[in-house]
Design a protein around this motif. Structure first.
Motif, short mmCIF file in Angstrom:
data_model
loop_
_atom_site.label_atom_id
_atom_site.label_comp_id
_atom_site.label_asym_id
_atom_site.label_seq_id
_atom_site.Cartn_x
_atom_site.Cartn_y
_atom_site.Cartn_z
N THR A 89 0.83 -1.21 0.00
CA THR A 89 0.00 0.00 0.00
C THR A 89 0.87 1.26 0.00
O THR A 89 0.63 2.18 -0.79
CB THR A 89 -0.95 0.02 1.22
OG1 THR A 89 -1.92 -1.01 1.09
CG2 THR A 89 -1.67 1.36 1.34
N HIS A 90 1.88 1.31 0.86
CA HIS A 90 2.67 2.55 0.91
C HIS A 90 3.72 2.65 -0.18
O HIS A 90 4.34 3.70 -0.38
CB HIS A 90 3.28 2.79 2.30
CG HIS A 90 4.36 1.85 2.72
ND1 HIS A 90 5.50 1.61 2.00
CD2 HIS A 90 4.49 1.11 3.87
CE1 HIS A 90 6.30 0.77 2.64
NE2 HIS A 90 5.69 0.44 3.78
N GLY A 91 3.91 1.58 -0.94
CA GLY A 91 4.92 1.62 -1.98
C GLY A 91 6.28 1.30 -1.38
O GLY A 91 6.56 1.62 -0.22
N ASN A 92 7.13 0.70 -2.20
CA ASN A 92 8.42 0.22 -1.67
C ASN A 92 9.59 1.05 -2.16
O ASN A 92 10.71 0.87 -1.71
CB ASN A 92 8.62 -1.24 -2.07
CG ASN A 92 9.75 -1.91 -1.33
OD1 ASN A 92 9.77 -1.91 -0.10
ND2 ASN A 92 10.69 -2.50 -2.07
N GLU A 93 9.35 1.94 -3.10
CA GLU A 93 10.46 2.68 -3.69
C GLU A 93 9.93 3.98 -4.30
O GLU A 93 8.73 4.16 -4.51
CB GLU A 93 11.16 1.84 -4.76
CG GLU A 93 10.23 1.41 -5.88
CD GLU A 93 10.87 0.37 -6.80
OE1 GLU A 93 10.70 0.50 -8.02
OE2 GLU A 93 11.50 -0.58 -6.28
N GLU A 94 10.87 4.88 -4.56
CA GLU A 94 10.51 6.13 -5.23
C GLU A 94 10.29 5.86 -6.73
O GLU A 94 10.83 4.88 -7.26
CB GLU A 94 11.62 7.17 -5.04
CG GLU A 94 11.88 7.54 -3.59
CD GLU A 94 10.70 8.24 -2.92
OE1 GLU A 94 9.68 8.52 -3.60
OE2 GLU A 94 10.80 8.52 -1.72
N SER A 149 5.37 9.00 9.09
CA SER A 149 6.57 8.59 8.35
C SER A 149 6.74 9.31 7.03
O SER A 149 7.61 8.94 6.23
CB SER A 149 6.49 7.07 8.08
OG SER A 149 6.39 6.36 9.29
N SER A 150 5.91 10.30 6.77
CA SER A 150 5.98 11.09 5.53
C SER A 150 5.86 10.22 4.29
O SER A 150 6.62 10.34 3.33
CB SER A 150 7.30 11.89 5.48
OG SER A 150 7.34 12.82 6.53
N VAL A 151 4.89 9.30 4.32
CA VAL A 151 4.64 8.42 3.19
C VAL A 151 3.45 8.94 2.40
O VAL A 151 2.46 9.40 2.97
CB VAL A 151 4.35 6.99 3.68
CG1 VAL A 151 3.90 6.10 2.53
CG2 VAL A 151 5.59 6.40 4.35
N VAL A 185 -7.56 11.89 2.56
CA VAL A 185 -6.92 10.59 2.48
C VAL A 185 -5.90 10.41 3.59
O VAL A 185 -5.03 11.26 3.79
CB VAL A 185 -6.25 10.40 1.11
CG1 VAL A 185 -5.53 9.04 1.04
CG2 VAL A 185 -7.28 10.51 -0.01
N SER A 186 -6.00 9.29 4.31
CA SER A 186 -5.04 8.94 5.35
C SER A 186 -4.56 7.51 5.12
O SER A 186 -5.25 6.71 4.47
CB SER A 186 -5.66 9.05 6.75
OG SER A 186 -6.09 10.37 7.02
N LEU A 187 -3.39 7.20 5.66
CA LEU A 187 -2.89 5.83 5.58
C LEU A 187 -2.31 5.40 6.90
O LEU A 187 -1.72 6.20 7.63
CB LEU A 187 -1.88 5.67 4.46
CG LEU A 187 -0.58 6.48 4.49
CD1 LEU A 187 0.52 5.70 3.76
CD2 LEU A 187 -0.77 7.83 3.82
#
Length: 541
Positions: free
Chosen positions: A60-65, A81-83, A103-105
């Protein structure tokens, strides 16, 4: 159904006209899936704004830029965590569509939904959330033989669903189906190549949809199925490790061939966007200032991913596999008209069935069938004006009427059925007896002829539980004022009856492929004792 406006004419492309009570038809693994039609979107289930929380891990948060921190200023990372991640992309897509979401995570790398329930309940269990999306750890839903723990997945999903609904009963809850990957298939014992990707994805699909059916989620965002469709259509390379094929994209990370790349993350967000908002993603912009352009995805690539997100969302939900019963006793009902409050309520005149409650939820969009051909020898009963005949007595949604001891009867809906269709039968019996009657249900066409060999034998135990001599768990009571003496009493109206009901699906009838019953428009009921008051259907959201 209705025609969707063209994206060029309506950039938001919102589904504003309702389907009525019917959803898209469905299919399942190993059975052909119908292709999406131009008629798409269901405004009755659309979520077009409010506070949405995404719960999951690095899928969900992504693993890379560039995805990991994408659009982070526009979303709230509850862990600080600034994601941005896929929720950040989702947020940008909603802005492009003119929708207002906050939107929140709540994400943690590598963690399961069980971990989130144990450690983040205070964040997840807040009344502020209008919508919550849950993503399970990527292998937990798989069969135990493939290293998964489907029981743990279901239990965690149940706990989180209950937690959210305890704070906001009106919250919209979705499951986020994850994807198979070149790295995962080998690790989990699947064959290599496309066949392994398909087999793993089929197991994930089955697990997510079973949990959604069993627990009553609003729906499943078929992200992993979108990955698979991109592979099968030649948009994405099934094995980028051996060199990326010309014209194809890599949906998986170059680092581990398991997490999503920017393309996979963008497709994930597009599928989530389409499922949750019911807005056609093919209308999303791809030029300067768009999420696609900011992520370095070309207009052609983005358009292909938008189309796949549209197509996978427009597909029918899979039917439950054979043997997975969805028959449900009805545990609650509401009525309008001449109703006296009590436990249960008492129908004292002309009354209408307003809602039914089963383990799957409470449903108000009810459609009654029109009856014909009833062969029962007893006269119908009525709590109001005496019906003209047995067919009139058992049709529509009037629950004060009853056709006594139906031998056979045909109940026509005049509308196609889908995987989300739930049929119901409201039965009546005198208070002195046990509620529920053994009944055979058969699918019939418009000419009342059987369609294939699809039938279901209902048992008395499938109906609302109400033992002889008690009414405490019945849906309602009614005293008939005309008809046979055994039902009305002498004088008429002195013998009280009680109502109960059962709900069941096409899967319970043995249907495994909707195309095989395309001619079905009704049900035939056969029973020596059934007194059907209402026969009808509703559609799961």
């Amino acid at each position: 159904m209705r025609t969707f406006p063209s994206p060029a004419t309506h950039p938001r492309v919102l589904a504003l006209l309702a389907w009525g009570v019917l959803a898209v038809s469905a299919s399942c693994t190993g059975r052909p899936e119908s292709e999406p039609e131009d008629d798409w979107g269901d405004s009755t289930s659309a979520v077009t704004g409010g506070n949405i929380l995404f719960v999951g891990n690095s899928f969900t948060h992504g693993n890379e830029e560039p995805v990991y921190s994408y659009n982070k200023a526009a979303v709230t990372d509850t862990n600080g965590s600034s994601v941005g991640g896929i929720p950040g992309v989702f947020k940008k897509l909603t802005v492009q569509a003119g929708l207002a979401f906050n939107v929140s995570l709540e994400t943690a790398s590598g963690q399961t939904l069980g971990w989130h329930f144990a450690n983040k309940a205070a964040t997840i269990g807040q009344a502020t959330w209008n919508t919550v999306v849950f993503q399970e750890q990527s292998t937990t839903p798989l069969p135990t033989a493939r290293g998964g723990s489907p029981t743990a997945f279901t239990e965690s999903a149940r706990n989180l669903r209950s937690l959210v609904l305890s704070k906001n009963p009106a919250a919209n809850l979705f499951l986020y189906e994850t994807w198979s990957s070149p790295a995962s298939v080998g690790a989990q014992g699947y064959p290599s190549g496309t066949a392994g990707l398909q087999a793993m994805q089929a197991d994930l699909r089955d697990a997510y949809f079973k949990a959604s059916r069993d627990l009553g989620f609003k729906g499943v965002a078929r992200v992993g199925d979108g990955f698979m469709r991109a592979v099968e259509q030649g948009v994405a390379d099934p094995n980028p490790a051996d060199g990326l094929s010309p014209g194809m994209v890599n949906l998986w990370s170059n680092q581990d061939s398991r997490h999503s790349s920017k393309y996979g993350s963008y497709l994930s967000a597009a599928v989530l966007f389409a499922k949750i908002t019911q807005v056609d993603p093919r209308g999303l912009a791809t030029g300067a200032g768009s999420a696609a352009a900011e992520l370095g995805i070309s207009a052609t690539e983005a358009s292909n991913l938008h189309r796949i997100a549209y197509e996978i969302t427009a597909l029918a939900d899979p039917l439950p596999p054979p043997g997975e019963s969805t028959r449900q006793p009805v545990t609650g009902a509401t009525f309008s008209g001449a109703v006296t409050a009590g436990t249960p309520v008492n129908l004292t005149g002309i009354a209408q069935l307003a809602s039914l409650t089963t383990a799957e939820g409470t449903f108000t969009q009810l459609t009654g069938a029109t009856a014909s051909g009833i062969t029962g020898t007893n006269a119908p009963s009525s709590r109001g004006s005496t019906p003209a005949n047995a067919s009139v007595a058992a049709s529509g949604l009037g629950v004060q009427d009853g056709a006594n001891n139906v031998g056979t009867g045909n109940f026509q809906f005049g509308t196609p059925f889908t995987a989300k269709t739930r049929f119901f039968i409201v039965d009546s019996t005198t208070t002195s007896t046990t509620l529920g009657d053994a009944t055979t249900v058969t699918l019939v066409n418009a000419s009342n002829q059987p369609v294939g060999s699809y039938s279901l034998s209902l048992l008395a135990s499938d109906f609302t539980t109400s033992a002889a001599g008690t009414t405490s768990t019945a849906l309602a009571t009614v005293s008939y004022t005309s008809g046979v003496a055994s039902i009305t009493g002498t004088p008429p109206g002195t013998v009280q009856s009680k109502l109960g009901a059962v709900s069941f699906s096409l899967a319970d009838l043995g249907v495994t492929d909707l195309t095989s019953i395309s001619g079905a428009t009704g049900l035939r009921l056969s029973s020596a004792t059934l007194d059907p008051n209402v026969v009808g259907l509703y559609t799961l959201p």
